[in-house]
Each structure stands twice: as C-alpha cells, then as structure tokens.
Design an enzyme around this catalytic site. Structure first.
Site, PDB file in Angstrom:
ATOM      1  N   GLU A 339     -45.095  -0.663  30.831  1.00  0.00           N
ATOM      2  CA  GLU A 339     -43.976   0.136  31.341  1.00  0.00           C
ATOM      3  C   GLU A 339     -44.393   1.489  31.912  1.00  0.00           C
ATOM      4  O   GLU A 339     -43.744   2.505  31.652  1.00  0.00           O
ATOM      5  CB  GLU A 339     -42.953   0.357  30.212  1.00  0.00           C
ATOM      6  CG  GLU A 339     -42.330  -0.931  29.761  1.00  0.00           C
ATOM      7  CD  GLU A 339     -41.448  -0.760  28.539  1.00  0.00           C
ATOM      8  OE1 GLU A 339     -40.399  -1.397  28.509  1.00  0.00           O
ATOM      9  OE2 GLU A 339     -41.805  -0.001  27.622  1.00  0.00           O
TER      10      GLU A 339
HETATM   11  C1  NGO Z   1     -41.089  -3.346  24.892  1.00  0.00           C
HETATM   12  C2  NGO Z   1     -41.594  -1.952  25.135  1.00  0.00           C
HETATM   13  C3  NGO Z   1     -41.513  -1.083  23.895  1.00  0.00           C
HETATM   14  C4  NGO Z   1     -40.174  -1.251  23.194  1.00  0.00           C
HETATM   15  C5  NGO Z   1     -39.929  -2.711  22.905  1.00  0.00           C
HETATM   16  C6  NGO Z   1     -38.577  -2.916  22.253  1.00  0.00           C
HETATM   17  C7  NGO Z   1     -43.321  -3.383  24.995  1.00  0.00           C
HETATM   18  C8  NGO Z   1     -44.660  -3.943  25.012  1.00  0.00           C
HETATM   19  N1  NGO Z   1     -42.970  -2.206  25.485  1.00  0.00           N
HETATM   20  O1  NGO Z   1     -42.286  -4.007  24.439  1.00  0.00           O
HETATM   21  O2  NGO Z   1     -41.725   0.256  24.248  1.00  0.00           O
HETATM   22  O3  NGO Z   1     -40.189  -0.526  21.997  1.00  0.00           O
HETATM   23  O4  NGO Z   1     -39.982  -3.487  24.075  1.00  0.00           O
HETATM   24  O5  NGO Z   1     -38.257  -4.260  22.042  1.00  0.00           O
END
Ligand code: NGO
Length: 531
Positions: A339
């Site tokens: 992200e």
């Molecule tokens: C995503 C995000 C995290 C969140 C999570 C919540 C990943 C790998 N990055 O998973 O920052 O906490 O979802 O479900």
C-alpha cells in the site's frame, strides 16, 4: 491422508464407524467427563497417517520421561513435563535412563523420512514413544501427545485423570515448511507477556513462524539505538490515541528466545516505504522538506511515504535493517512494501530494489508483501500474497510474474487467513474489506491450487495475520484467532482435508481452550456439542 477422526474407536455413537468404545476405564465414552480420551486421529492439524490400535496407554504416578543422552531431547522432555505435571499431579521425572516403559523421546538421525519437522508417535500398553530426526519434530510430537490426552491436562491445577492416550501409531510430516502467524503490534501494542501467551497457543497447532508487524503509521514498536526518537517519539500512541508502547532490544530478544524454545522463528517486519507516518513524525528530516508531521491515530492507509530521493532515507534504512538483522537469528527479514500509494511507481521500484539489497547485505532473506511485483525482486526473495477472491487479474498477473522470476510465496489470502476480519456482519470487532470470514470459509482453500498458474513448489507456506486496528486485548485477539487460526495451521501442515470432518476435530479442541482459558468464537458452523 489415512486419518479418520474416530479411528481409535473411542468416540461416541452417531457418526459411522465410531462408538465402539473399548471400555478401558472411565475415560471411555464419558461425554461430560473432563478426562475423556480423544480418538487417535482427533488432532489438529490432521496427521499424515494414523493407525489406531485397541485400548489406551495410561500415564501414572510411576511414569518417567526418558530422553536418553541428548540435550535437545531433554529440553523437549522438560517442556513436556512442565505441561503435564500441574494437572496430572504426577512427578514425571525426566531421566536419561533407558527403559521400555514411560514416555520415551528419541532423536534418530537415521529417520530421514521424518525430515526437519516430522515425527512418529507410537502408543502401546507399556509406553508412548516419540521419534524424530530433529528436535522440532520431537516438539511437534509432544503437541500431538497433548491433544491425545484428555482436555483437562491443560489445566494448571491437579485434576482427577485418568491420563489416557489412545494406542496406535501416528506418522506425521508437514506439507509446507513455512506455517506462520502474524501479530500487528503497531496499531495496538501487545506486551512481551501477551506475545508469549500467543506463542504457546501457536505451538500447540504446529505453527513454526511468528511474524511481528513492528512498525506502521500509528507506532514504531522496536528500539533502534542509532535512531532513538523512533521509540521516544514514534511509539507513544496507537490507533484511537491510546498510550502505545515498544519493545526494548532485551524485550525483543526475550520474544525471540521464547519463540525459539517453542520452535518458532521470529520474522520481524519493518514496513517501508509506506506505512511510515510514525517514523516520519519522529525524524522530520525524513520528510521531503524536513517538515514536521504527525503520528497517525486513525485507521486509513496509503498516505505516508519515505522520501525516495533523499540520501538520509538510505542511512535510515541501512541502520534500521542492520540493527534488526542483529536481533534476528532467523533467516527472514520482512520489509513490507504494501500500500505505498503515496510513493510513485517509479520511486517504489527504486526504493524496494535498494532496501532488498540492504537486507541481503546483512545476511537475511527478504520477504515483502506481494506489491513487490512493482519492483525487481532480489534473488531468493519471498513474497507474501494477501489478495482475495476479488483481487484483479492484473494484480494476480503481477504475482505470477514474481513467481516466474523465482520468487516463492507465503499465502495469506485475506478472505481466508486474515484473523482480523469479522466472522459475521453482527460482529463488533474486526474489519471486512475482504468480506466476512466465517470459520468454514477460513478452511475453504488449498494452498497448492489457490493461485492459478502458481505451482505447488513455489508455495513456501501459509500465514494467518492478526491486524489490530480494532483489537486491543488478549481476549479480543484470541476471540478472532480461535478457531480460525486452526484452519490455516491445518492448511499449512496437512494435505487435503474436508470441512465436514475438520469441523468435528475443531469442536474437539474447545474443551482444551476452556481448560487453557482461551477466549474463542462459538461459531454456529462448528458442532461444538456433538463431540
Ligand atoms: C492490509 C493492510 C494492512 C491492514 C490490513 C487490515 C496488508 C498487507 N496491508 O493487509 O495495513 O491493517 O489489511 O485487514
């Protein structure tokens, strides 16, 4: 898999093939008895091969734990004795004296078929013999033995017994080498003691990796001597503005030591280049213009980024990775990479290439979330896939591209393995961006066939993450993990397996959780009262 859950003939009536209790004492068939003996195959994760025999072996006040001359076998024997003494009230001396009776722990280098983690458990009238090639295998054998004893064995005060183990032979080797669980200690902090408690629970289900998500926008949770403000500034708060916390290096070493004593390897994650608001708030010089910025206490993602074009960024990355690598006896170091929406694609590729090289420089194998597809993977890199059924074809193609370059995968499909997700729409705790994850859904996948075009050999294993945006306490963490953690544990250890059979073994664990004081979700998909 030749496992049958009631293979030992010691279950109760109602499902084909069981109900022929062998009548070896009060343990047989006593539905409410705390001392009821589970059947030989009623183990999670399902063993590779189960050959039941009639009758039970009984641990008594005279039982010794025989470990031979091996220090490694002795360590496992002492651990076993520590588990069994409080509830059985038996002395269970750990002895190097040989003998044909008692609980016998054997390490045998010639048992090559048992591999790095496999074991054999043979239970007869005279003895229970645990054999492995490596100490980890003996340790896993002990977890199976625990599950074959009545659930009350997990209590920490003396219980009546009798302490019976069904007779027969289990031979068991894992399907995947990497069977992980992750805890996000960044959104909400969890103490060393809380992590140790979870480690003990993970060990019971043969999980062998503990991934700690140590840094995020809301907090930096590990001391770095060369950048002390990461914790003096970056650790002071949490989601919702709570009080935060961090591990000193000694705290962290204690987690690593404790996990190793339970045969779990700790994988630290420092999430770069996004998810870095806490670091940026601690050191304004990491921001593009050296401007001050705030730690984030909300739950949004994708807004923070290290400054890819600044030299100081790489001094920071080098120092952090060096110090974390020094604390890490294990093979892997996770650098996040998910992200990074506030980093341009070009910058992302540049940054990830440099960060991966630093991990290699300090002797570790790099792990990153599967967004690593946006960069060139380092030789030997491992990617952690966290997509779900709605993940786009383009994103999946990126993952295939990684695999084509030799990257191995840890599979954490969010709509199966994410323990932070809500079980049902009514649930207060948890998120639901990947949908609801009831217990049956958490079991409904096969790592070997999950991603089209990814061969089984490219799958290093599986992992169940607990993200903690909505979770603050041990009770909440356990409620989300149990029972779903066991689905991932079984998908990592066992080949095959059907929900209709798994759910019965799952139900059989509830008495154990109650004896251990573990909070769990009483899912209507599991027949709790039928076993
Ligand atoms: C995503 C995000 C995290 C969140 C999570 C919540 C990943 C790998 N990055 O998973 O920052 O906490 O979802 O479900």
């Amino acid at each position: 898999m030749s496992c049958s859950i009631d293979g030992g003939g010691r279950g109760r009536g109602g499902r084909g093939g069981d109900g022929q209790g062998s009548g070896d004492g009060p343990a047989a068939g006593g539905g409410e008895s705390p001392a009821r003996t589970p059947a030989l195959g009623r183990v999670v994760p399902a063993p590779s091969s189960v050959e039941p025999a009639a009758g039970v072996h009984t641990l008594t006040a005279d039982t010794a734990i025989r470990v031979g001359e091996s220090d490694d076998a002795r360590a496992v024997g002492e651990y076993l004795a520590g588990l069994l003494r409080p509830s059985t009230g038996h002395p269970l001396p750990v002895t190097s004296e040989d003998g044909a009776d008692g609980v016998r722990l054997r390490l045998d280098a010639a048992e090559s078929a048992l591999g790095a983690e496999g074991y054999r458990l043979e239970s007869s009238d005279a003895s229970v013999t645990l054999t492995a090639r490596e100490p980890a295998g003996l340790f896993h054998a002990v977890q199976t033995l625990r599950q074959l004893l009545p659930a009350a064995v997990e209590k920490d005060t003396a219980q009546p017994g009798p302490w019976t183990v069904p007779r027969g032979t289990i031979t068991d080797v894992p399907a995947y080498a990497y069977r992980g669980a992750m805890v996000d200690v960044a959104r909400h902090f969890f103490t060393v003691e809380q992590i140790k408690r979870y480690v003990d629970q993970l060990a019971l289900y043969k999980i062998n990796k503990l991934h700690l998500h140590l840094t995020d926008d809301q907090g930096w949770r590990i001391a770095v001597d060369s950048w002390p403000k990461l914790t003096s500034v970056g650790a002071v708060t949490a989601v919702g503005g709570g009080s935060g916390g961090f591990y000193t290096k000694d705290d962290y070493r204690e987690i690593v030591r404790y996990a190793a004593s339970r045969h779990l390897e700790v994988i630290p994650e420092i999430d770069f280049p996004g998810h870095t608001a806490a670091a940026l708030a601690s050191y304004p010089e990491l921001n593009p213009e050296g401007e001050t910025s705030e730690i984030h206490t909300g739950v949004e993602v994708g807004f923070s980024s290290l400054t890819v074009g600044k030299d100081i960024t790489y001094d920071f990355v080098d120092d952090v990775i060096r110090e974390i690598a020094e604390l890490t006896p294990g093979e892997y170091l996770h650098i996040g990479g998910d992200e990074a929406d506030a980093t341009s694609q070009e910058d992302y590729a540049v940054f990830m290439e440099k960060a991966q090289a630093v991990v290699a420089k300090y002797g570790k194998t790099v792990v990153a979330w599967h967004q690593l597809a946006g960069a060139r993977p380092a030789p030997g890199a491992v990617a952690q896939y966290w997509g779900y059924d709605d993940t786009s074809a383009a994103e999946r193609a990126g993952v295939l591209g990684l695999v084509g370059q030799g990257v191995r995968l840890i599979l954490s499909p969010a709509d199966r393995t994410y323990l932070d997700h809500k079980y049902t729409a009514e649930e207060e705790l948890g998120l639901k961006w990947a949908g609801l994850v009831e217990v049956d859904r958490s079991y409904d996948w096969d790592p070997a066939a999950y991603l089209d075009g990814v061969p089984r050999e490219a799958v290093l294993g599986v992992e169940a993450p607990v993200w903690t945006e909505t979770l603050e306490t041990t009770e909440q963490l356990e409620y989300m993990a149990f029972p779903r953690l066991l689905s991932t544990a079984e998908r990592g250890w066992s080949s095959g397996g059907e929900w209709d059979e798994f759910r019965l073994r799952l139900a059989g664990q509830a008495g154990r959780w109650e004896a251990m004081g573990i909070t769990y979700y009483k899912s209507p998909t599991v027949p709790w009262d039928e076993v």
